[in-house]
Every structure is written in C-alpha cells, then in structure tokens.
Design an enzyme around this catalytic site. Structure first.
Site: not given
Ligand code: NAP
Length: 246
Positions: A148, A169
C-alpha cells in the site's frame, strides 16, 4: 502481458480485491487457485468463478498457520506440479475486535501490532518460502505482493499527511514493500520476478467500505504484475498510474 495459460495462487482470494484478482486472472484464461481461511470460503468463491466459466479451485490457506500453508503447497504440488504466479494479497488492518487505539503511538499495544504483522508481513514470508520450490518449477515465475502507498516512507515522513497514524497496518506495509525488494534482489539470479503493487483506496471490508475505487479497479495493478512476461520488471512498486514513491 503473458498470455500463456498459467497456474496462479491468490491468498485471501475469497473476497475483496483478492477475489477480483482471481476473477480477472480466470477471465484471461489462467488456472486460478483461491486460498482462503477455510476450505468452505475458498470453495464458495471458486464455485462462483467456475460458474462464470473460470478454471478455478479453492484451497484452505491461513497465512498465519504454517501447517495450513504447507498443506496448501502440497495440494498444489500434487495437482499442478508447479506454480507460475503467487499473489500475496491476504491482509488485515487490525486485530478483530480490537480498538484502533492499540495502534496509536500514544497508546500502542504491541500484541495488536504483532497480530497485524503476523498476517501482513510474516504471513507473506511463510507463504513465499513454502511456494518457492513450486515457483522454481515454472518457466516464468512471478510473485506479487499487495502492499500500500499508505506505507510509503515518502508519504509517512510528510508531516502534512493527514492519513491515520498507526503502528500496525501502515508500518506493516512499509515492511512488506521492503521485504518485496529483498526477495526481488535475492531471487533475481533465479529469474523469479518479485514486485509490490498498491491497489489504491478500494471499497472493501478492510476499510468498512470507505474506499472510493471498485475492487475491479483495485485488482488491476496486481493482475498486471501477475501476468508480466518472463523478462519483465522486478523490484518495483507500482499502482495504476506508475511507480509509487518508496
Ligand atoms: P478484505 O476485503 O478485508 O479482504 C482481505 C482478505 O484477506 C480476505 O479474503 C481475508 O479472509 C484474507 N485474510 C485475512 N487474514 C488472513 C489469513 N490469516 N490467512 C488467509 N487469508 C486472510 O480487504 P481488501 O481490501 O480486499 O485487502 C486485500 C489486500 O489489499 C490487503 O493486503 C490490503 O492490505 C491491501 N490493500 C487494500 C486497500 C484498500 O483500500 N482496500 C488499499 C491498499 C492495500 P477472511 O474472509 O477469512 O477474512
């Protein structure tokens, strides 16, 4: 872009950006393995993408559980014999049930910070280590780490930056970007391409749907790096607009 069909694994592929990465890779004709905490979650997402015509399977893969990681690697070894693209997407913003005050410098709780690092940093190292043997069997191995720009040192050293301050984070993403560079430099001799991407501020559970981009838009940078050609870049940090400041 590499158009040769490949085998790709997306961690945290059951929802949010990860699910979209899986969907877009499947739409491009690649075989996609969705890793999720629990086979049921993985299979549910995989079944939806299969119904849309994708070649997608689910595996149980908790990135904080070495036994789960090793079992997933063995399943993929037996079924596919190699891995072409590993997308380390799974991530969390905070410990479930915890108050964000545990991440504030004035009231930091090291256990909460450690919890976030376990998933966002150590989980990536554990998963990458377990899948390196399968990546080495690929003709064009790639690793993509979903980091990020929030963790950019250029951004967080700017005192005019009004983004939330936290010990968990944001520094976990700074560390993940650095870890990406270490792998990129350490594996360059083996031809394994390792890049970090930023999806932008995306509407997902992670930020209680405050994000302004769609998951499809957020997935694009990871999909681009997951499908680069064998002689593509390594050690980069990019978003849709190009390089992200370190
Ligand atoms: P999200 O909708 O909360 O999805 C997160 C995913 O990670 C879910 O599938 C969750 O599974 C999984 N997860 C969490 N802990 C885990 C573990 N111990 N083992 C395996 N899977 C696990 O969030 P997202 O926004 O799509 O995030 C995806 C990535 O993008 C992350 O790395 C986040 O930091 C990055 N990111 C997001 C943003 C944003 O604005 N959304 C910005 C920058 C970077 P469960 O369903 O079991 O919880």
């Amino acid at each position: 872009m590499n158009t040769t069909p490949m085998i790709a694994l997306v961690t945290g592929g059951n929802k949010g950006i990860g699910r979209e990465i899986a969907s877009q890779l499947a739409d491009l004709g690649h075989t996609v393995i969705i890793g999720a905490r629990g086979l049921e979650r993985a299979e549910a997402a995989a079944a939806e993408l299969r119904a849309a015509g994708g070649d997608v399977i689910g595996v149980a893969l908790d990135v904080t559980d070495q036994a789960s990681i090793d079992a997933a690697a063995e399943t993929i070894r037996v079924r596919f014999g190699r891995l072409d693209s590993l997308i380390n997407n799974a991530g969390i913003s905070h410990q479930p049930g915890a108050d964000f005050s545990g991440q504030l410098p004035a009231s930091g709780d090291v256990d909460q910070v450690r919890f976030v690092f376990e998933t966002n940093v150590f989980g990536v190292i554990s998963v990458t280590g377990a899948f390196l043997p399968l990546l080495r069997l690929s003709a064009a191995p790639r690793i993509v780490n979903v980091s990020s720009s929030a963790g950019s040192l250029a951004a967080i050293s700017d005192f005019a930056n009004t983004d939330p301050i936290g010990l968990g984070y944001v520094p976990s993403k700074t560390a993940l970007t650095a870890v990406t560079l270490m792998y990129a430099r350490g594996l360059v001799g083996e031809g394994i391409l390792v890049n970090a991407v930023c999806p932008g501020f995306v509407d997902t559970d992670l930020n209680n749907h405050r994000g302004v981009r769609t998951p499809a838009q957020g997935a694009a940078s990871a999909v681009r790096m997951a499908t680069i050609k064998k002689d593509g870049p390594t050690g980069t940090f990019t978003d849709d607009a190009g390089p992200v400041a370190w």
